[in-house]
Design a protein around this motif. Structure first.
Motif, PDB file in Angstrom:
ATOM      1  N   TYR A  42       0.835  -1.209   0.000  1.00  0.00           N
ATOM      2  CA  TYR A  42       0.000   0.000   0.000  1.00  0.00           C
ATOM      3  C   TYR A  42       0.866   1.254   0.000  1.00  0.00           C
ATOM      4  O   TYR A  42       0.453   2.310  -0.496  1.00  0.00           O
ATOM      5  CB  TYR A  42      -0.960   0.002   1.198  1.00  0.00           C
ATOM      6  CG  TYR A  42      -0.316   0.269   2.530  1.00  0.00           C
ATOM      7  CD1 TYR A  42      -0.186   1.575   3.021  1.00  0.00           C
ATOM      8  CD2 TYR A  42       0.157  -0.779   3.330  1.00  0.00           C
ATOM      9  CE1 TYR A  42       0.405   1.822   4.247  1.00  0.00           C
ATOM     10  CE2 TYR A  42       0.743  -0.533   4.547  1.00  0.00           C
ATOM     11  CZ  TYR A  42       0.865   0.766   5.012  1.00  0.00           C
ATOM     12  OH  TYR A  42       1.463   1.012   6.230  1.00  0.00           O
TER      13      TYR A  42
ATOM     14  N   TYR B 248      -4.209   5.788   4.016  1.00  0.00           N
ATOM     15  CA  TYR B 248      -4.713   4.463   3.651  1.00  0.00           C
ATOM     16  C   TYR B 248      -5.395   3.835   4.854  1.00  0.00           C
ATOM     17  O   TYR B 248      -4.847   3.833   5.958  1.00  0.00           O
ATOM     18  CB  TYR B 248      -3.553   3.580   3.194  1.00  0.00           C
ATOM     19  CG  TYR B 248      -3.918   2.144   2.925  1.00  0.00           C
ATOM     20  CD1 TYR B 248      -4.545   1.774   1.742  1.00  0.00           C
ATOM     21  CD2 TYR B 248      -3.635   1.143   3.858  1.00  0.00           C
ATOM     22  CE1 TYR B 248      -4.872   0.452   1.488  1.00  0.00           C
ATOM     23  CE2 TYR B 248      -3.961  -0.184   3.609  1.00  0.00           C
ATOM     24  CZ  TYR B 248      -4.572  -0.524   2.431  1.00  0.00           C
ATOM     25  OH  TYR B 248      -4.902  -1.828   2.186  1.00  0.00           O
TER      26      TYR B 248
ATOM     27  N   ASN C 286      -8.143  -0.757   2.955  1.00  0.00           N
ATOM     28  CA  ASN C 286      -8.161  -0.908   1.496  1.00  0.00           C
ATOM     29  C   ASN C 286      -8.701   0.312   0.752  1.00  0.00           C
ATOM     30  O   ASN C 286      -8.942   0.257  -0.452  1.00  0.00           O
ATOM     31  CB  ASN C 286      -8.975  -2.144   1.084  1.00  0.00           C
ATOM     32  CG  ASN C 286      -8.511  -2.723  -0.241  1.00  0.00           C
ATOM     33  OD1 ASN C 286      -7.315  -2.711  -0.548  1.00  0.00           O
ATOM     34  ND2 ASN C 286      -9.446  -3.200  -1.039  1.00  0.00           N
TER      35      ASN C 286
END
Length: 213
Positions: free
Chosen positions: A50, A78, A81
Motif C-alpha cells: 500500500y 490508507y 483498502n
C-alpha cells in the motif's frame, strides 16, 4: 511495479517487509520467473504494498495537475483498502469544478491509472482542501432534517437530482434511521432520491422498544 530476485519467495517477502516496515501479509505479489532447484534455485517476483500505491497515487495526481499549471501538495492516507487523497492548492475552485465534476473526473482517471499499473481494483476518494469533508457534513445535516420531516408527516419526500457522491452520502446516513428508506430513481442528470416513510420498520422498532421496557 517493482521486481525482486532471490533464492525463494519467502526470502524476498521478508526483505520487502523489513525494507518498508510492514507485515508480510500486506505484500501483494506474483511470481514471474522461477528456475533451478535446491541451493541453485532462483525466483523473480513483481510485488507492491500500500506504501508503493500511495507513492504512485501522489506521483500521478501531481504530474497531471502540474501539467495544467497547478501548484499542489498531495496527502494520501490508507485505511482498510481505501485511499483518501487531499489536494492542497490555491486554485481549489478550478480543480473541483461545478458540483465537483472536475474532481470526479480526476478521481476516475486516478483509479484507472492505478488499476492499469497494479492490476487490481482501487477505492480512491479525492478531496481538495477538505471540500468534500465539509460538504459531507452539510449533507448529513440536510439528510437528518428531511428524515425528521418524513417521520413527523409520514409523507415521502422527493429530492432534486444530485451527483452520485451526494446520493451515496445520504443513502449511507439514513441507513441508521429506522423509520425511513431511501431509493434512487431516474437516469443520468435526472437521477434523484426519494426518502420514503418505512411504516413496517417503524412499527417493528416501536414494538421492540416496548418489549425492552
Amino acid at each position: 511495479m517493482k521486481k525482486y530476485q532471490g533464492k525463494n519467495v519467502e526470502q524476498l517477502l521478508e526483505e520487502i517487509s523489513k525494507e518498508q516496515d510492514i507485515a508480510v501479509s500486506e505484500i501483494e505479489y506474483r511470481v514471474i520467473d522461477q528456475s533451478g532447484f535446491s541451493i541453485f534455485s532462483k525466483v523473480e517476483i513483481e510485488a507492491f504494498t500500500y506504501k508503493d500505491c500511495i507513492n504512485s497515487i501522489k506521483d500521478y495526481i501531481t504530474t497531471v495537475l502540474e501539467a495544467m499549471d497547478f501548484t499542489v501538495e498531495i496527502d494520501v492516507t490508507y485505511e482498510e483498502n481505501d485511499y483518501y487523497v487531499n489536494i492542497n492548492t490555491d486554485n481549489n475552485g478550478l480543480i473541483i469544478g461545478v458540483n465537483g465534476k472536475n474532481l470526479y473526473a480526476l478521481e476516475t482517471l486516478t483509479k484507472q491509472a492505478m488499476s492499469n499499473i497494479y492490476h487490481k481494483r482501487f477505492f480512491i476518494t479525492l478531496d481538495v482542501n477538505d471540500y468534500f469533508k465539509e460538504k459531507e457534513e452539510k449533507l448529513k445535516r440536510f439528510a437528518y432534517k428531511i428524515a425528521a420531516e418524513v417521520g413527523r408527516t409520514k409523507i415521502d419526500v422527493k429530492l432534486d437530482p444530485m451527483p452520485n457522491y451526494d446520493r451515496k452520502v445520504i443513502h449511507k446516513v439514513l441507513k441508521e434511521v429506522h423509520y425511513v428508506e431511501t431509493k434512487s430513481y431516474g437516469e443520468g442528470k435526472h437521477r434523484h432520491l426519494v426518502i420514503h416513510y418505512d411504516l413496517e420498520n417503524d412499527l417493528k422498532h416501536n414494538e421492540r422498544k416496548k418489549e425492552d421496557k
